[in-house]
Design an enzyme around this catalytic site. Structure first.
Site, short mmCIF file in Angstrom:
data_model
loop_
_atom_site.label_atom_id
_atom_site.label_comp_id
_atom_site.label_asym_id
_atom_site.label_seq_id
_atom_site.Cartn_x
_atom_site.Cartn_y
_atom_site.Cartn_z
N HIS A 198 -4.29 -2.29 -6.06
CA HIS A 198 -3.46 -0.97 -6.49
C HIS A 198 -4.72 0.31 -6.94
CE1 HIS A 198 0.10 -2.76 -6.92
NE2 HIS A 198 -0.53 -3.79 -7.74
N ASP A 210 0.79 -1.19 0.11
CA ASP A 210 -0.15 0.04 0.09
C ASP A 210 0.81 1.31 -0.13
OD1 ASP A 210 -2.28 -1.76 0.33
OD2 ASP A 210 -1.91 -1.82 2.46
P1 GDP Z 1 -0.29 0.06 -3.89
O1 GDP Z 1 -0.98 -1.16 -3.72
O2 GDP Z 1 1.27 0.19 -3.43
O3 GDP Z 1 -0.42 0.35 -5.09
O4 GDP Z 1 -0.99 1.04 -2.80
P2 GDP Z 1 -2.60 1.29 -2.81
O5 GDP Z 1 -3.12 1.79 -4.06
O6 GDP Z 1 -3.08 0.37 -2.14
O7 GDP Z 1 -2.51 2.60 -1.59
C1 GDP Z 1 -1.99 3.70 -1.92
C2 GDP Z 1 -3.20 5.09 -1.66
O8 GDP Z 1 -2.55 6.26 -1.75
C3 GDP Z 1 -4.13 4.99 -3.07
O9 GDP Z 1 -5.33 5.21 -2.45
C4 GDP Z 1 -3.62 6.05 -4.05
O10 GDP Z 1 -4.49 6.86 -4.50
C5 GDP Z 1 -3.01 7.09 -2.80
N1 GDP Z 1 -1.93 7.71 -3.00
C6 GDP Z 1 -0.78 7.35 -3.73
N2 GDP Z 1 0.04 8.30 -3.78
C7 GDP Z 1 -0.24 9.32 -3.26
C8 GDP Z 1 0.12 10.63 -2.82
O11 GDP Z 1 1.07 10.86 -2.95
N3 GDP Z 1 -0.64 11.23 -1.86
C9 GDP Z 1 -1.82 10.90 -1.65
N4 GDP Z 1 -2.77 11.68 -0.72
N5 GDP Z 1 -2.54 9.83 -1.89
C10 GDP Z 1 -1.63 8.81 -2.50
#
Ligand code: GDP
Length: 426
Positions: free
Chosen positions: A40, A12
């Site tokens: 994701h 995440d």
């Molecule tokens: P992944 O499995 O590593 O892709 O991560 P997830 O998608 O489960 O979780 C990351 C969350 O953080 C998602 O809801 C993204 O939209 C959000 N996100 C990613 N980068 C950023 C950021 O720089 N700022 C904010 N506020 N949210 C972010």
């Protein structure tokens, strides 16, 4: 050039956003491990999507998305995910599935659910997507490879043999009805027809792509600390989350992976049980969870509230090292603008001794965090495009973390959108 995008924490970290962003300059994006058990989250011009099985590059019409041999392939799930994108206006993506990928069978989900129920309070906190039973069967050599769907005789014989074994466990251990081999064979015929248009000899395809100098991304799922060998065993996932496994799970030479981009989250979050030294609780945790990510820190697959904590430099330095990170991206930094001060965990105290090493699980269970507190920047940093324009305290936080994790931070993500990224000129 092959680049791996992997998590340095518990998952995440925002790998989906970074992959979606970097896919713009790429030709091929590959999922090499895991299954539909993690999600994701991606926000782009088509809307907000939670992808579970497809690589995060599927939104561009110039890319080819690949499900590598290392993935737990849930065929109906994949077809459903492709359809749901098309239904929302995304151009039909070009998808290839390895003929060596193994199939997540309907009974894997059943076994996962039954085993979690049997373990009750001592469960692993599985997402019940069938991932652990799938990988157990793969290594016990009773899994079904995609290629086997296309050889009726092999398939029929194997279905009967495997049902015999599965039925003993179903009846005697879990008190469930038996699997009917004829019914299962029918299901596999349906799977065969669904997957046929996508099947490909992926390692041969990639060898050619590498020869042609194509830009290839390997997209990891979860993070270093959930790796079955190097993570917080046994509270880990069932396939390797490391860039090194990208070579195996995609079928390319390890030395072709030239860049390993570790995605590092500006604070900590984790789903499921397991050692989490810098975890925070109560109102402090609730506030960070509510403000975190994009609309709160809740699992993309299960909706479960994530466990929250301060940035853990010990775990992240280890996470980057074990990935072999050549660079790091620091994500969700914008979320932290509300804090007066930011604790960073720089050591673990175990039985009165402070260490900076990430140790094995039994020792970690006893560790207490040692914090350094850095001053907050108390403002919104979304919209900022240049590193120099970030508030000084914010830059100090980034540079402090960079030193601690011993990996150059080349990008800072200050919002969930594709363009919300600050490149650092170094
Ligand atoms: P992944 O499995 O590593 O892709 O991560 P997830 O998608 O489960 O979780 C990351 C969350 O953080 C998602 O809801 C993204 O939209 C959000 N996100 C990613 N980068 C950023 C950021 O720089 N700022 C904010 N506020 N949210 C972010």
């Amino acid at each position: 050039m092959v680049r791996a995008i992997v998590g340095a924490n518990w998952g995440d970290e925002g790998k989906g956003k970074i992959t979606d962003m970097l896919a713009k300059e790429s030709d091929i994006i590959i999922r090499f491990q895991g299954g539909s058990n993690a999600g994701h989250t991606i926000i782009n011009e088509y809307g907000k999507f939670a992808l579970h099985l497809l690589p995060s590059g599927v939104f561009y019409s110039h890319t080819t998305s690949i499900i590598g041999n290392g993935v737990a392939l849930n065929i109906p799930y994949l077809i459903h995910e492709i359809q749901s994108l098309v239904d929302r206006g995304v151009p039909t993506p070009r998808i290839l599935v390895s003929d060596r990928a193994q199939i997540l069978m309907p009974y894997h989900v059943l076994f996962d659910t039954c085993e979690e129920a049997r373990l009750a309070g001592k469960s692993f906190g599985s997402t019940k997507s069938g991932i652990a039973p799938f990988y157990s069967d793969k290594y016990a050599k009773i899994g079904f490879q995609v290629s086997e769907l296309f050889d009726e005789e092999t398939l029929k014989e194997k279905v009967e043999r495997v049902c015999e074994l599965k039925n003993v466990m179903l009846v005697h251990l879990y008190h469930q009805p038996k699997i009917d081999p004829a019914e299962l064979l029918n299901t596999l015929h349906e799977y065969r027809d669904m997957i046929a248009p996508y099947v490909c000899d992926v390692s041969a395809y990639l060898a050619e792509a590498i020869r042609e100098g194509k830009n290839i991304l390997l997209e990891g799922q979860l993070g270093s600390l959930k790796d079955p060998d190097h993570g917080i065993y046994p509270m880990v996932t069932s396939s390797s989350t490391l860039a090194a496994f990208g070579a195996i799970g995609a079928g390319i030479p390890p030395y072709e992976i030239k860049n390993i981009t570790a995605v590092v989250k500006a604070y900590s979050s984790a789903v499921g049980a397991g050692a989490f030294v810098s975890e925070i609780f109560g109102d402090e945790a609730d506030e960070l969870r509510r403000r975190g990510g994009d609309g709160g820190e809740f699992g993309a697959t299960t909706g479960r509230p994530r466990r929250m904590g301060w940035f853990d430099a010990v775990a992240t330095r280890y996470g980057c090292r074990i990935q072999g990170a050549t660079e790091a991206v620091l994500t969700v930094l914008d979320v932290l603008g509300y804090l007066d001060e930011l604790p960073v965990c720089v050591g673990y105290e175990i039985d009165g001794v402070v260490t900076k090493d990430f140790l094995t699980t039994v020792k970690l269970e006893k560790a207490k965090p040692v914090y350094v507190k850095l001053p907050g920047w108390k403002c919104e940093i979304r919209g900022i495009k240049k590193y120099e324009d970030l508030p000084e305290n914010c830059r100090n936080y980034i540079e402090f973390i960079e030193k601690e994790i011993e990996t150059p931070i080349t990008m800072v993500s200050n919002g969930p959108g594709r363009d919300e990224i600050i490149y650092r000129n170094r």
